[in-house]
Motif scaffolding. Structure first.
Motif, short mmCIF file in Angstrom:
data_model
loop_
_atom_site.label_atom_id
_atom_site.label_comp_id
_atom_site.label_asym_id
_atom_site.label_seq_id
_atom_site.Cartn_x
_atom_site.Cartn_y
_atom_site.Cartn_z
N ALA A 37 0.82 -1.20 0.00
CA ALA A 37 0.00 0.00 0.00
C ALA A 37 0.86 1.26 0.00
N GLU A 42 -2.47 1.76 4.28
CA GLU A 42 -2.28 0.70 5.27
C GLU A 42 -2.35 -0.67 4.60
N SER A 44 -3.05 -4.38 3.71
CA SER A 44 -4.15 -5.26 4.10
C SER A 44 -3.65 -6.38 5.01
N GLY A 45 -4.37 -6.60 6.08
CA GLY A 45 -4.09 -7.74 6.96
C GLY A 45 -3.02 -7.52 7.99
#
Length: 417
Positions: A37, A42, A44-45
């Motif tokens: 990202a 942010e 993912s995960g």
């Protein structure tokens, strides 16, 4: 064979074919779906991954990692705290409370007797440059999450005192590379420490410009002659190279060097990328432990070296590439990690490699959240990785998905009448 047994056989073959196809589809998605990202979004995960890590650390993952390598406990907690700082810096100031709480918790573990235990107290600086550099970098991260007019006085004093001690040690030494243990010095450790001095001058009135300037001059005089990069290990008395540049330390160096000097960092990063990033068997980008065309032994730093690749260096290079603005390489490494890392998700957690080595999850979370703390947004370097690196793996997945159905078709065709 009875009709019932034949029916069960057909059902089992169908289930196997469906499972293989589903696995291939999941693998293909992991290869092509965006897995990074950048320095502002942010990943993912990652929050679910940090939830898993906190639980693992509470259950003794740091102590278990300490049995694997000398800094296992330290790194397990440091990476957790640093990843939270990276996440917190992406958020508005009013939404940083959780990041600050978790980073402080991690810092308290580094400052505990268990955090200091592996490091000699009688070195200069106290406990050695590895301990002081990484710990003060996290201290600065904790301060970065606080408003300038509301910083905790005790945390500010500890950060400043440690920076002054580090700066004095560098000024008094006859080498730019301070010892981490008795008679042992690795340039990567001094790079982290020097970045913490830059962070001091970013957060507070500048006082280490001369120290950093001398350090850069001295480092340029002690590069690995084979690669022009910082060496892996040096003579602790003189700072002269004692071991060639290696992928594990290079990956970490390039995570911190942009925070110290942008021009030198770019020059070094391009050399590193040219010498160490490869695609063994054309199956995705990875980072070699020894520069292309050479080899050497595996050790506790590198881990096993399949086809000369260091898995730890590959993971850390993801963060280094992101910090350098090398989005194509960072994205490719992230996708490859999603493919081979076998992530397991629950509603609240994510873990890689089935969670068997939580410190590895720590390195990955820290890499995926990489963003500058001192440096500005870099100009992207020329791209060297194209989307086509995925094609061999996608072809293998397509073949794997088709084979069970082809086998069933051939079986039906061979049956009588």
């Amino acid at each position: 064979m009875t009709s019932t047994a034949a029916g069960v056989g057909r059902a089992l073959r169908l289930v196997v074919a469906l499972l293989v196809t589903a696995a291939a589809v999941v693998g293909a998605v992991r290869l092509v779906a965006p897995a990074t990202a950048g320095i502002d979004g942010e990943p993912s995960g990652v929050r679910r991954q940090l939830t898993f890590l906190r639980s693992a650390l509470d259950d003794g993952a740091g102590e278990q990692a300490q049995q694997l390598f000398p800094e296992g406990y330290f790194f397990s907690h440091a990476l957790y705290g640093l990843a939270w700082v990276d996440l917190g810096l992406r958020a508005p100031a009013a939404q940083r409370a959780q990041a600050l709480t978790e980073a402080r918790w991690a810092l308290s573990r580094l400052e505990s007797p268990a955090g200091r235990a592996p490091f000699p107290a009688d070195l200069t600086p106290e406990y050695g440059v590895f301990y002081q550099g990484w710990t003060n970098w996290l201290r600065g991260g904790v301060l970065s999450l606080q408003p300038a007019d509301g910083r905790d006085p005790g945390e500010l004093a500890r950060f400043t005192d440690a920076a002054v001690a580090l700066g004095g040690a560098f000024d008094a030494a006859g080498t730019p590379f301070l010892p981490a243990y008795h008679g042992q010095a690795w340039p990567v450790d001094s790079t982290v420490a020097m970045a913490s001095l830059r962070l001091h001058d970013h957060l507070l009135p500048a006082r280490f410009d001369a120290t950093v300037g001398r350090w850069l001059v001295d480092v340029r005089q002690r590069l690995d002659p084979a690669t022009g990069l910082l060496p892996h290990r040096v003579n602790s008395a003189t700072g002269d190279p004692a071991e060639v540049a290696r992928g594990t330390s290079q990956a970490l160096i390039h995570r911190f060097l942009p925070e110290i000097d942008a021009a030198f960092a770019r020059e070094q990063y391009l050399r590193f990328r040219r010498e160490f990033v490869a695609s063994p068997l054309w199956l995705g980008p990875a980072v070699l432990e020894y520069r292309a065309g050479t080899d050497g032994p595996a050790d506790v730093d590198s881990g096993p070296l399949p086809l000369g690749v260091s898995l730890s260096a590959t993971v850390v290079t993801l963060g280094a590439a992101q910090l350098h603005g090398d989005a194509t390489l960072a994205g490719a490494l992230a996708n490859y990690g999603e493919f081979v890392g076998l992530p397991v998700d629950t509603p609240n957690t994510r873990r890689y490699a089935f969670g068997l080595l939580p410190v590895g999850d720590g390195f990955l979370a820290w890499s995926k959240t990489a963003r500058p703390w001192v440096a500005g947004t870099p100009d992207p370097p020329p791209a060297t990785v194209s989307w086509a690196w995925r094609l061999p793996l996608l072809s293998i997945l397509l073949l794997a998905a088709l084979l069970p159905w082809l086998a069933m078709s051939l079986r039906r065709a061979s049956l009588p009448g």
